[in-house]
Enzyme design. Structure first.
Site, PDB file in Angstrom:
ATOM      1  N   TYR A 164      22.854  15.788  78.566  1.00 18.58           N
ATOM      2  CA  TYR A 164      23.293  14.548  77.847  1.00 18.58           C
ATOM      3  C   TYR A 164      22.964  13.344  78.706  1.00 18.58           C
ATOM      4  CZ  TYR A 164      26.497  10.636  76.678  1.00 18.58           C
ATOM      5  OH  TYR A 164      26.975   9.524  76.354  1.00 18.58           O
ATOM      6  N   GLU A 189      33.375   8.893  71.771  1.00 19.33           N
ATOM      7  CA  GLU A 189      33.962   8.136  73.068  1.00 19.33           C
ATOM      8  C   GLU A 189      35.408   8.071  72.905  1.00 19.33           C
ATOM      9  OE1 GLU A 189      32.808   7.478  75.742  1.00 19.33           O
ATOM     10  OE2 GLU A 189      30.404   7.555  75.188  1.00 19.33           O
ATOM     11  N   TRP A 207      34.735  13.304  79.908  1.00 18.47           N
ATOM     12  CA  TRP A 207      33.740  13.283  78.920  1.00 18.47           C
ATOM     13  C   TRP A 207      33.175  14.828  78.839  1.00 18.47           C
ATOM     14  CZ3 TRP A 207      32.351  11.192  74.843  1.00 18.47           C
ATOM     15  CH2 TRP A 207      31.153  11.167  74.312  1.00 18.47           C
TER      16      TRP A 207
END
Length: 189
Positions: free
Chosen positions: A18, A41, A49
């Site tokens: 990522y 998000e 995350w």
């Protein structure tokens, strides 16, 4: 030779991929991807995350590959089915916000021609490149993320607070917050 990365990146391959391939890379002309990142998000609120990244494929499956036109038509039965889906975060408010955001997203597309035109208009289609030396220097929110959050909320979006908006800006390359030691820093000396 090991590449030096931002301090928040663990050794987890999902995080590394990522960071290296998405975070801070400007995303233009791809409304579906922008919608995906806005939703992910928001799903991350209160969680790590990496928890969301590891469930990303499940989210794509559960939410029809983040196609706003499909999601905007979800029924209460679909919400109930999503509440039973162990592959995603089963938070009713977050699930319902995806539908609400898909409807608002479509309205923005109608008004501006695309979500891309709307969101990138906040930075004149030019990424903000910062020169943070340490991860601790990177802000969680900025005046601009507060402005974007306020505008999105006015347009009917939810789970789009200033911190979520700043994370979205980082994720989609509206801002490049790779620290100066990172091999992806856009602003080496």
């Amino acid at each position: 030779m090991n590449k030096e990365r931002c301090a928040w990146v663990s050794e987890d391959p999902v995080y590394i991929a990522y960071h290296d391939k998405e975070w801070g890379h400007p995303v233009f002309d791809d409304d579906r991807y922008l919608f995906e990142m806005l939703i992910l998000e928001g799903a991350q609120a209160g969680l790590s995350w990496v928890t969301i990244l590891k469930r990303r494929e499940n989210y794509r499956r559960a939410f029809d590959n983040f196609e706003p036109a499909i999601i905007a038509g979800y029924s209460e039965e679909k919400v109930e089915a999503l509440m039973q889906d162990e592959g995603i975060i089963r938070n009713r408010r977050k699930i319902e916000s995806v539908i609400k955001n898909a409807i608002a997203f479509e309205q923005v597309q109608k008004e501006f021609g695309s979500f891309d035109q709307y969101i990138w208009g906040f930075v004149d289609r030019t990424p903000i490149v910062n020169r943070w030396e340490k991860h601790e220097d990177v802000p969680a929110q900025t005046d601009l993320s507060k402005q974007i959050s306020k505008d999105l909320k006015k347009r009917g979006f939810s789970f789009v607070g200033p911190v979520i908006c700043y994370s979205f800006m980082q994720a989609t390359g509206m801002v490049n917050d790779h620290t100066t030691n990172c091999f992806l820093s856009g602003n080496k000396k």
